[in-house]
Design an enzyme around this catalytic site. Sequence first.
Site, PDB file in Angstrom:
ATOM      1  N   GLN A   2      -6.326  -1.384  -5.943  1.00  0.00           N
ATOM      2  CA  GLN A   2      -7.428  -2.255  -6.335  1.00  0.00           C
ATOM      3  C   GLN A   2      -8.214  -1.712  -7.520  1.00  0.00           C
ATOM      4  O   GLN A   2      -9.008  -2.448  -8.125  1.00  0.00           O
ATOM      5  CB  GLN A   2      -8.377  -2.467  -5.157  1.00  0.00           C
ATOM      6  CG  GLN A   2      -9.192  -1.218  -4.785  1.00  0.00           C
ATOM      7  CD  GLN A   2     -10.051  -1.419  -3.563  1.00  0.00           C
ATOM      8  OE1 GLN A   2      -9.554  -1.382  -2.440  1.00  0.00           O
ATOM      9  NE2 GLN A   2     -11.333  -1.638  -3.776  1.00  0.00           N
TER      10      GLN A   2
ATOM     11  N   CYS B 141     -11.622  -4.904  -1.844  1.00  0.00           N
ATOM     12  CA  CYS B 141     -10.772  -4.464  -0.735  1.00  0.00           C
ATOM     13  C   CYS B 141     -10.554  -5.586   0.266  1.00  0.00           C
ATOM     14  O   CYS B 141      -9.486  -5.694   0.878  1.00  0.00           O
ATOM     15  CB  CYS B 141     -11.401  -3.260  -0.044  1.00  0.00           C
ATOM     16  SG  CYS B 141     -13.113  -3.547   0.521  1.00  0.00           S
TER      17      CYS B 141
ATOM     18  N   HIS C 124     -15.233  -1.167   4.245  1.00  0.00           N
ATOM     19  CA  HIS C 124     -13.936  -1.202   3.569  1.00  0.00           C
ATOM     20  C   HIS C 124     -12.940  -2.030   4.363  1.00  0.00           C
ATOM     21  O   HIS C 124     -12.808  -1.864   5.580  1.00  0.00           O
ATOM     22  CB  HIS C 124     -13.421   0.221   3.397  1.00  0.00           C
ATOM     23  CG  HIS C 124     -12.187   0.335   2.542  1.00  0.00           C
ATOM     24  ND1 HIS C 124     -12.073  -0.267   1.306  1.00  0.00           N
ATOM     25  CD2 HIS C 124     -11.010   0.992   2.746  1.00  0.00           C
ATOM     26  CE1 HIS C 124     -10.894   0.020   0.779  1.00  0.00           C
ATOM     27  NE2 HIS C 124     -10.228   0.772   1.637  1.00  0.00           N
TER      28      HIS C 124
ATOM     29  N   ASN D  62      -3.701   1.046   2.994  1.00  0.00           N
ATOM     30  CA  ASN D  62      -4.878   1.022   2.143  1.00  0.00           C
ATOM     31  C   ASN D  62      -4.535   0.377   0.799  1.00  0.00           C
ATOM     32  O   ASN D  62      -3.377   0.029   0.539  1.00  0.00           O
ATOM     33  CB  ASN D  62      -5.415   2.443   1.952  1.00  0.00           C
ATOM     34  CG  ASN D  62      -6.893   2.462   1.589  1.00  0.00           C
ATOM     35  OD1 ASN D  62      -7.511   1.435   1.331  1.00  0.00           O
ATOM     36  ND2 ASN D  62      -7.465   3.650   1.555  1.00  0.00           N
TER      37      ASN D  62
END
Length: 343
Positions: free
Chosen positions: A143, A149, A286, A307
């Site tokens: 990102q 996110c 997040h 992630n």
Amino acid sequence: MVTNNQMHYFSFTFVLCLGLWAFQATSRNLQDDSMHERHEQWMGQYGKVYKNAKEREKRFGIFKENVNYIEVSNSVGNKSYKLGINEFADLTNHEFVASRNKFNAYLDGSSTKTTTFKYHNVSAVPSTVDWRLEGAVTPVKDQGQCGCCWAFSAVASTEGIHKLSTGNLVSLSEQELVDCDTSGEDQGCEGGLMDDAFKFIIQNNGLNTEAEYPYQGVDGTCNTNEEGNHVATISGYEDVPANDELALQKAVANQPISVAIDASGSDFQFYSSGVFTGSCGTELDHGVAVVGYGVSEDEIEYWLVKNSWGIKWGEEGYIRMQRGVDALEGLCGIAMQASYPTA
């Protein structure tokens, strides 16, 4: 009256202190030289370039503090995870969090929660699950410094259910969400919510591909032509019952799941390998995706989490987070606000 013996003692003590000071100064200089060399090597490894000497010296100071923190942390022998000097080593923790962790938990009121959970009556689940092995997970994405996110989390679980319902794994567009999903609480690089992203996908009748609507890492103007191309659709979404890791396990056993976590700590910033058991709070900031679970070689139950910080972070972009903790909300609040799209 000072005697000769006392004079000799004072002289000896002075020389000894002077020598010790010189040794310490030399040692510090050598350490700084070594750290400067490590910083140079790190800059080359990650292609870091600073705008001027002042900025370079500032970043060196932060780098030095972070390296010391990482090495002290790794010196503790009984920890199940390790930290590493990654590409974020010249950022303070505040700088790092501010640019990447923008799941807007404070916007997510209980009135918006769904009441159905289709996996409620699941009675048995596998001991381990890894949706990567089933071809339901796209490669790890990055990102960058855009705080979207939430979009990467929502896209990851949408990619998963699209694969499971159609047999085709397609990389979908986060940028479409960043640019076009702006009528509600989602605000591109300034943060958003996975549930609101699912609402947009439903109302828009789907999402385009990453290839056709590529990621730019900045807020942009909605490309209405590409927005109108629908490659993957969802019919709805559901929230996993809050603060229930067993319910989350039932959901993950059936598809990749979007979750929110508190990823604000330095240990999360520099996580490198192992099962993360570090201290963290429940101030969710997040968005990530749980794409499996299992048990480590040292018998620690974990969640397998994808992630969106690139493949050089963690275990090639993934983190294993301890599962089955005493706190109902799970480690770092992972069981507090989980959700998934339906097809």
